[in-house]
Design a protein around this motif. Structure first.
Motif, PDB file in Angstrom:
ATOM      1  N   VAL A 274      -2.804   0.408  -3.903  1.00 19.88           N
ATOM      2  CA  VAL A 274      -2.313  -0.880  -3.410  1.00 19.88           C
ATOM      3  C   VAL A 274      -1.833  -1.694  -4.608  1.00 19.88           C
ATOM      4  O   VAL A 274      -2.593  -1.945  -5.543  1.00 19.88           O
TER       5      VAL A 274
ATOM      6  N   ALA B 267       0.851  -1.191   0.000  1.00 24.50           N
ATOM      7  CA  ALA B 267       0.000   0.000   0.000  1.00 24.50           C
ATOM      8  C   ALA B 267       0.887   1.241   0.000  1.00 24.50           C
ATOM      9  O   ALA B 267       1.887   1.300   0.719  1.00 24.50           O
TER      10      ALA B 267
ATOM     11  N   THR C 249       1.320  -3.918   3.777  1.00 23.65           N
ATOM     12  CA  THR C 249       0.782  -4.775   2.722  1.00 23.65           C
ATOM     13  C   THR C 249      -0.646  -5.196   3.057  1.00 23.65           C
ATOM     14  O   THR C 249      -1.161  -4.915   4.143  1.00 23.65           O
TER      15      THR C 249
ATOM     16  N   ILE D   7      -7.276  -0.202   2.475  1.00 27.45           N
ATOM     17  CA  ILE D   7      -6.411  -1.100   1.699  1.00 27.45           C
ATOM     18  C   ILE D   7      -7.225  -2.273   1.160  1.00 27.45           C
ATOM     19  O   ILE D   7      -7.112  -2.649  -0.018  1.00 27.45           O
TER      20      ILE D   7
END
Length: 683
Positions: free
Chosen positions: A347, A337, A369, A420
């Protein structure tokens, strides 16, 4: 007493190498995961296979079959780590690799950068020769110039030499002469002849495919030779077969001859595995969603038939070979991200990979992540992945998300983590629409099969946005690609161009081509010692309307074509064209382009034993706070291995297992079917 017979499937992913062990007599399946070794994928397969053998106390000699899905070829192309290749081609066609086709991905971008060719200009050598469009030699091959060209490339110490002449697929005499001269000069570089690699018209695609094979050949040979030796060290005497892009497997020797056929080896295994699971559940129309650590692969399967394509571009290089029609995006558990220059949250597509991996792995990764976001939201167990063998550190995930995302955007940690997830889900929805809506299929008519290490975490969210009503989570979603390797056939494809109007085709010539392709197929089946009752040979025809630049592949039911078969093919093409493009032109001439023969060595399918029927409701092993769309909720946690046939679970709930985690959101309902798959019904 029956001897045990074990089969092993090993799929190499960007983060993990997944393995499945199947015993033929007991139908028992064991699964295993080890970290991928990017520097040498053979090491990961070796260590995983060794651990499987030792943990299950089996003799290596009891392993009768080993198949793998590999990313060696695709990684070499993307990373530019291919072999040093020289090219010998017809005079005047040296720069074809750079001239390419007129079509442009970005029509109005004057500054678009063309992909670098796989052969540098200094290693592309022209020789005088010419064969015309009828296969007649117009200019004989200049033997002296050819010898000089080979000697020049030998002096440059190339690893491989690609040879591609104009109309070589009609008359390969000149290419064969180049090969003869190279052997007489004791040339150590491997020789790749275009008429053997791709005997089809379209000179640029034929050249690009030949060069791609030449560039991948030495890389693939080194890898497979190393892997075969490592497996032999364990006492296994079986060669490691490899999955093709077409969804069939092939021997190591054939993979070395056709390395470009393995470019989409990994995703193909997942598609075959998803189809197998759906068939066990009695479902024919599915969309497979394979989300791993680095990427997500989506494929549509209608009426039990996998969609196929015959050309794709890899790093700007078109490669023509049969491939499962998979759409891939950079979305996976390791997707990083980040915030772009405009202050927007993004992302992927960049991934943290296996090393350093997500921040929560504690291996030095500092960027947030998708895995870190799922951990913060309580969807992943803080005690770790792989049954605790890979612990996760929540404070590192929080630190990474706060510093890189939450604080710069003025969000709290949970809001940033949810953002995310939302972006990854949206990207995956777009990828799914490409293989469904954009091709005339309504996703609501299909069931989503979600697998891969991260697929079950996001499957229902993606399905909801597509208005799909049902999601299947396989019994072992994290290793389904490896299982797919054990549920497919050995495959070889043969093709020949014959460009003519279908209704004016010379049937004697057509049948002569079919006979020749049939002979090649039978020779291959003989070389693999395939029993007669395990052989299947199919004929297909690439057809188009006259003037079109794309074809549809139509199956033929007869080995000998007569007028009746021409009529059947014409009718079938019109119907296929309307289904694919929304219209048919009955007054237009139908043109025959290529004749194909598909040879299969039929392999037995794995049918696991039915699960025991549930007598009592499932009991959670614990509870933890999980953030859902409605907010945080104390959520029951179930172990997948405790679930039996007929068990039902109402959301919210979390189902954990060694290779993946499945969230059941509020208002969702999951039931365990006969063979262990979770069928999740959405509200």
């Amino acid at each position: 007493m029956r001897l045990n017979r074990y089969k092993i499937g090993a799929d190499v992913g960007g983060t993990f190498t997944d393995l499945v062990l199947f015993e033929e007599n007991s139908q028992e399946i064991k699964v295993h995961k080890v970290p991928t070794v990017p520097q040498n994928q053979a090491d990961g397969i070796y260590s995983g296979t060794s651990e499987l053998i030792n943990e299950n106390q089996i003799s290596p000699t009891e392993v009768v079959y080993l198949a793998q899905g590999s990313t060696i070829a695709i990684n070499a192309m993307i990373e530019g780590k291919t072999a040093k290749v020289g090219l010998i081609t017809t005079e005047g066609f040296r720069d074809l690799l750079e001239l390419r086709r007129q079509k442009r991905d970005k029509l109005y971008d004057l500054f678009v950068e063309k992909p670098l060719p796989l052969v540098s200009r200094s290693l592309r050598i022209e020789v005088p020769e010419r064969v015309n469009s009828k296969g007649e030699i117009v200019i004989p091959l200049d033997l002296q110039r050819t010898q000089q060209a080979i000697q020049t490339l030998m002096h440059q110490k190339v690893d491989a030499i690609a040879v591609c002449f104009l109309f070589d697929f009609l008359n390969p005499a000149h290419e064969l002469e180049v090969e003869r001269i190279a052997k007489s000069l004791n040339c150590e570089a491997s020789i790749w002849l275009a008429h053997k690699i791709l005997p089809e018209f379209r000179e640029f695609e034929r050249l690009s495919t030949t060069v791609s094979n030449a560039a991948l050949g030495p890389v693939t040979k080194t890898y497979l030779t190393n892997l075969t030796a490592r497996i032999s060290e364990l006492g296994c005497n079986r060669p490691p077969y490899i999955m093709q892009s077409s969804g069939g497997i092939m021997s190591p020797s054939r993979a070395i001859e056709r390395p470009a056929n393995t470019l989409f080896s990994g995703p193909s295994g997942g598609v075959i595995g998803g189809l197998h699971v759906a068939q066990l559940a009695g479902i024919k129309d599915i969309i497979t969603l394979d989300m791993g650590g680095t990427s997500t692969d989506v494929c549509l399967i209608r009426n039990g038939t996998v969609s196929m394509v015959y050309e794709k571009e890899i790093s700007g290089n078109p490669v023509r070979t049969p491939m499962v029609d998979v759409n891939s995006v950079g979305a996976g558990g390791g997707s990083i991200a980040w915030i772009d220059s405009g202050g927007r949250l993004k992302v992927g597509p960049k991934s943290a990979g296996a090393k350093p991996g997500p921040a929560s792995y504690g291996l030095g990764g500092e960027q947030p992540t998708l895995t870190d976001a799922n951990l913060i939201l309580g969807r992943l167990n803080a005690q770790g992945l792989l049954k605790g063998r890979m612990p996760l550190q929540e404070h590192l995930a929080k630190k990474a998300i706060d510093e890189s995302i939450a604080n710069p955007l003025g969000l709290n940690t949970v809001q940033a983590a949810q953002g995310i997830l939302d972006i990854i889900n949206s990207n995956t929805v777009l990828a799914t629409r490409v293989v469904s809506v954009q091709r005339g299929y309504d996703p609501r008519d299909f069931t989503l099969v979600a697998f891969g290490g991260a697929g079950p975490l996001h499957g229902t969210a993606v399905a909801k946005q597509l208005n799909m009503s049902r999601v299947i989570i396989p019994p072992n979603p994290g290793i389904l690609c490896a299982l797919g390797l054990l549920n497919t056939d050995m495959r070889a494809d043969y093709t020949k161009t014959y460009l003519t109007s279908l209704d004016e085709a010379d049937l004697n010539k057509v049948n002569s081509i079919i006979d020749d392709l049939f002979s090649q197929a039978i020779n291959w089946l003989d070389s693999e010692d395939v029993q007669e009752d395990k052989r299947s040979i199919q004929i297909l025809a690439d057809l188009r309307y006259a003037g079109q630049n794309y074809e549809l592949t139509i199956p033929s039911s007869n080995q000998k074509w007569q007028t009746e078969e021409i009529d059947k093919l014409t009718k079938a093409f019109h119907q296929a064209h309307e289904r694919e493009y929304g219209y048919q032109s009955n007054n237009e001439k139908v043109q025959l382009v290529n004749i194909r023969v598909l040879a299969l060595s039929l392999m037995p399918r794995i049918k696991p034993s039915p699960l025991k029927e549930a007598l009592l409701d499932p009991i959670p092993v614990g509870f933890r706070e999980v953030w859902w769309e409605e907010g945080p909720s104390k959520t029951p946690i179930f172990q997948r291995e405790d679930l039996l046939q007929g068990h039902e679970i109402e959301g919210p709930a979390i189902i954990e297992q060694m290779d993946s985690t499945t969230p059941i959101a509020p208002k969702e309902h999951a039931v365990v079917e006969t063979y262990g798959s979770l069928i999740i019904s959405l509200d």
